[in-house]
Write a protein that holds these residues in place. Sequence first.
Motif, PDB file in Angstrom:
ATOM      1  N   THR A  29     -12.937  24.247 -40.644  1.00  0.00           N
ATOM      2  CA  THR A  29     -12.838  23.518 -39.383  1.00  0.00           C
ATOM      3  C   THR A  29     -12.633  22.048 -39.677  1.00  0.00           C
ATOM      4  OG1 THR A  29     -15.217  23.130 -39.232  1.00  0.00           O
ATOM      5  CG2 THR A  29     -14.381  25.126 -38.185  1.00  0.00           C
ATOM      6  N   ALA A  30     -12.096  21.352 -38.695  1.00  0.00           N
ATOM      7  CA  ALA A  30     -11.917  19.906 -38.810  1.00  0.00           C
ATOM      8  C   ALA A  30     -12.006  19.321 -37.411  1.00  0.00           C
ATOM      9  CB  ALA A  30     -10.569  19.572 -39.445  1.00  0.00           C
ATOM     10  N   ASP A  31     -12.450  18.095 -37.281  1.00  0.00           N
ATOM     11  CA  ASP A  31     -12.569  17.394 -36.006  1.00  0.00           C
ATOM     12  C   ASP A  31     -11.696  16.155 -36.023  1.00  0.00           C
ATOM     13  OD1 ASP A  31     -14.508  19.150 -35.026  1.00  0.00           O
ATOM     14  OD2 ASP A  31     -16.145  17.986 -35.883  1.00  0.00           O
ATOM     15  N   GLY A  32     -11.229  15.779 -34.822  1.00  0.00           N
ATOM     16  CA  GLY A  32     -10.478  14.542 -34.669  1.00  0.00           C
ATOM     17  C   GLY A  32     -10.832  13.922 -33.330  1.00  0.00           C
ATOM     18  N   THR A  33     -10.654  12.654 -33.181  1.00  0.00           N
ATOM     19  CA  THR A  33     -10.960  11.949 -31.942  1.00  0.00           C
ATOM     20  C   THR A  33      -9.674  11.350 -31.387  1.00  0.00           C
ATOM     21  OG1 THR A  33     -13.157  11.399 -32.751  1.00  0.00           O
ATOM     22  CG2 THR A  33     -12.332  10.095 -30.912  1.00  0.00           C
ATOM     23  N   ALA A  34      -9.416  11.611 -30.088  1.00  0.00           N
ATOM     24  CA  ALA A  34      -8.244  11.049 -29.425  1.00  0.00           C
ATOM     25  C   ALA A  34      -8.688   9.853 -28.599  1.00  0.00           C
ATOM     26  CB  ALA A  34      -7.588  12.093 -28.529  1.00  0.00           C
ATOM     27  N   THR A  35      -7.970   8.776 -28.690  1.00  0.00           N
ATOM     28  CA  THR A  35      -8.268   7.577 -27.923  1.00  0.00           C
ATOM     29  C   THR A  35      -7.763   7.760 -26.497  1.00  0.00           C
ATOM     30  OG1 THR A  35      -8.057   6.255 -29.916  1.00  0.00           O
ATOM     31  CG2 THR A  35      -7.944   5.085 -27.812  1.00  0.00           C
ATOM     32  N   GLY A  36      -8.619   7.457 -25.515  1.00  0.00           N
ATOM     33  CA  GLY A  36      -8.260   7.627 -24.107  1.00  0.00           C
ATOM     34  C   GLY A  36      -7.526   6.430 -23.543  1.00  0.00           C
ATOM     35  N   THR A  37      -7.061   6.594 -22.304  1.00  0.00           N
ATOM     36  CA  THR A  37      -6.399   5.510 -21.585  1.00  0.00           C
ATOM     37  C   THR A  37      -7.147   5.271 -20.275  1.00  0.00           C
ATOM     38  OG1 THR A  37      -4.905   7.054 -20.501  1.00  0.00           O
ATOM     39  CG2 THR A  37      -4.133   6.068 -22.552  1.00  0.00           C
ATOM     40  N   ASP A  38      -6.887   4.151 -19.647  1.00  0.00           N
ATOM     41  CA  ASP A  38      -7.554   3.791 -18.400  1.00  0.00           C
ATOM     42  C   ASP A  38      -6.875   4.451 -17.211  1.00  0.00           C
ATOM     43  OD1 ASP A  38      -9.154   2.134 -19.882  1.00  0.00           O
ATOM     44  OD2 ASP A  38      -8.077   0.298 -19.353  1.00  0.00           O
ATOM     45  N   MET A  39      -7.648   4.638 -16.128  1.00  0.00           N
ATOM     46  CA  MET A  39      -7.084   5.008 -14.837  1.00  0.00           C
ATOM     47  C   MET A  39      -7.744   4.116 -13.805  1.00  0.00           C
ATOM     48  SD  MET A  39      -8.857   8.658 -14.000  1.00  0.00           S
ATOM     49  CE  MET A  39      -8.990   9.339 -15.637  1.00  0.00           C
ATOM     50  N   THR A  40      -6.985   3.740 -12.796  1.00  0.00           N
ATOM     51  CA  THR A  40      -7.475   2.822 -11.777  1.00  0.00           C
ATOM     52  C   THR A  40      -7.369   3.486 -10.411  1.00  0.00           C
ATOM     53  OG1 THR A  40      -6.692   0.953 -13.082  1.00  0.00           O
ATOM     54  CG2 THR A  40      -7.148   0.532 -10.767  1.00  0.00           C
ATOM     55  N   ALA A  41      -8.417   3.358  -9.622  1.00  0.00           N
ATOM     56  CA  ALA A  41      -8.411   3.917  -8.267  1.00  0.00           C
ATOM     57  C   ALA A  41      -7.538   3.052  -7.357  1.00  0.00           C
ATOM     58  CB  ALA A  41      -9.831   3.971  -7.714  1.00  0.00           C
ATOM     59  N   GLY A  42      -6.900   3.689  -6.411  1.00  0.00           N
ATOM     60  CA  GLY A  42      -6.094   2.976  -5.430  1.00  0.00           C
ATOM     61  C   GLY A  42      -6.972   2.302  -4.394  1.00  0.00           C
ATOM     62  N   THR A  43      -6.360   1.827  -3.329  1.00  0.00           N
ATOM     63  CA  THR A  43      -7.097   1.117  -2.279  1.00  0.00           C
ATOM     64  C   THR A  43      -6.580   1.545  -0.908  1.00  0.00           C
ATOM     65  OG1 THR A  43      -5.514  -0.724  -2.239  1.00  0.00           O
ATOM     66  CG2 THR A  43      -7.414  -0.937  -3.729  1.00  0.00           C
ATOM     67  N   LEU A  44      -7.416   1.369   0.084  1.00  0.00           N
ATOM     68  CA  LEU A  44      -7.026   1.513   1.485  1.00  0.00           C
ATOM     69  C   LEU A  44      -7.689   0.361   2.222  1.00  0.00           C
ATOM     70  CD1 LEU A  44      -5.686   3.049   3.816  1.00  0.00           C
ATOM     71  CD2 LEU A  44      -7.789   4.390   4.022  1.00  0.00           C
ATOM     72  N   THR A  45      -6.883  -0.466   2.865  1.00  0.00           N
ATOM     73  CA  THR A  45      -7.413  -1.657   3.529  1.00  0.00           C
ATOM     74  C   THR A  45      -6.871  -1.760   4.952  1.00  0.00           C
ATOM     75  OG1 THR A  45      -5.583  -3.022   2.731  1.00  0.00           O
ATOM     76  CG2 THR A  45      -7.563  -2.960   1.360  1.00  0.00           C
ATOM     77  N   MET A  46      -7.629  -2.458   5.772  1.00  0.00           N
ATOM     78  CA  MET A  46      -7.153  -2.775   7.119  1.00  0.00           C
ATOM     79  C   MET A  46      -7.754  -4.118   7.506  1.00  0.00           C
ATOM     80  SD  MET A  46      -6.801  -0.545  10.600  1.00  0.00           S
ATOM     81  CE  MET A  46      -8.318   0.292  10.434  1.00  0.00           C
ATOM     82  N   SER A  47      -6.900  -4.978   8.033  1.00  0.00           N
ATOM     83  CA  SER A  47      -7.380  -6.288   8.469  1.00  0.00           C
ATOM     84  C   SER A  47      -7.723  -6.232   9.953  1.00  0.00           C
ATOM     85  CB  SER A  47      -6.322  -7.364   8.219  1.00  0.00           C
ATOM     86  OG  SER A  47      -5.189  -7.108   9.032  1.00  0.00           O
ATOM     87  N   ASP A  48      -8.568  -7.155  10.373  1.00  0.00           N
ATOM     88  CA  ASP A  48      -8.890  -7.260  11.793  1.00  0.00           C
ATOM     89  C   ASP A  48      -7.631  -7.633  12.562  1.00  0.00           C
ATOM     90  OD1 ASP A  48     -11.514  -6.715  11.186  1.00  0.00           O
ATOM     91  OD2 ASP A  48     -12.155  -8.802  11.227  1.00  0.00           O
ATOM     92  N   GLY A  49      -7.568  -7.204  13.801  1.00  0.00           N
ATOM     93  CA  GLY A  49      -6.393  -7.483  14.615  1.00  0.00           C
ATOM     94  C   GLY A  49      -6.789  -7.987  15.984  1.00  0.00           C
ATOM     95  N   THR A  50      -5.855  -7.927  16.889  1.00  0.00           N
ATOM     96  CA  THR A  50      -6.103  -8.371  18.262  1.00  0.00           C
ATOM     97  C   THR A  50      -5.541  -7.346  19.235  1.00  0.00           C
ATOM     98  OG1 THR A  50      -4.025  -9.605  18.293  1.00  0.00           O
ATOM     99  CG2 THR A  50      -6.012 -10.829  17.658  1.00  0.00           C
ATOM    100  N   CYS A  51      -6.111  -7.348  20.421  1.00  0.00           N
ATOM    101  CA  CYS A  51      -5.647  -6.470  21.491  1.00  0.00           C
ATOM    102  C   CYS A  51      -5.004  -7.324  22.579  1.00  0.00           C
ATOM    103  CB  CYS A  51      -6.809  -5.674  22.087  1.00  0.00           C
ATOM    104  SG  CYS A  51      -7.595  -4.548  20.922  1.00  0.00           S
ATOM    105  N   GLY A  52      -4.041  -6.748  23.256  1.00  0.00           N
ATOM    106  CA  GLY A  52      -3.375  -7.429  24.367  1.00  0.00           C
ATOM    107  C   GLY A  52      -4.166  -7.265  25.656  1.00  0.00           C
ATOM    108  N   GLU A  53      -3.558  -7.684  26.755  1.00  0.00           N
ATOM    109  CA  GLU A  53      -4.238  -7.565  28.044  1.00  0.00           C
ATOM    110  C   GLU A  53      -4.222  -6.116  28.523  1.00  0.00           C
ATOM    111  OE1 GLU A  53      -2.270  -9.355  31.506  1.00  0.00           O
ATOM    112  OE2 GLU A  53      -0.409  -9.395  30.347  1.00  0.00           O
TER     113      GLU A  53
END
Length: 176
Positions: A29-53
């Motif tokens: 048997t033999a073992d080896g280690t693989a180097t990982g990579t990063d992953m980044t989570a996305g985003t969901l945003t909403m800004s405040d708004g205004t309403c009409g009459e």
Amino acid sequence: MKRLTKAALATGGGALLLLGGAQTLAYWTADGTATGTDMTAGTLTMSDGTCGEWLLDDGTPVTEGIVPGDTLSTTCTLAVGGTGDHLALGEITVSDPAWAEANALTAALDVSLAEATLGGTALTLPLVEPVPVAATDELVVSVDAVFDTTAGNDTQGLVAALEDITVQVTQAHDVP
């Protein structure tokens, strides 16, 4: 050969077979280690708004006061956006409104989400399929307020001043 010799040979042979079967096979048997990579989570945003009459059901502004049975509408504009390879909107909702002052009139108004557009495209509500969202899109929601036909005389002459209403979008997973 004598029977005793034959029995001894058979016993010895059986013992050798048992000892040989008791041994385990060994593999390298033999073992080896693989180097990982990063992953980044996305985003969901909403800004405040205004309403009409508020507009009456015929599209005209309220000039002399609303009466039980009227449906009023207003549009609210917000910016929604996000990042993510499979980011989409799965649901759009509005909260109960916050009124500047609670009174019998505000209690007799039923407020709900009527229509919505995202980036100028009309959406079918409630959303059945996920709707892809860009880094920044204009979300316009139309909110209806129905004045209950069973409202009592205690609603006459009162003011319902909309302080704010929360528009919420919920992320969905969209695989093209």
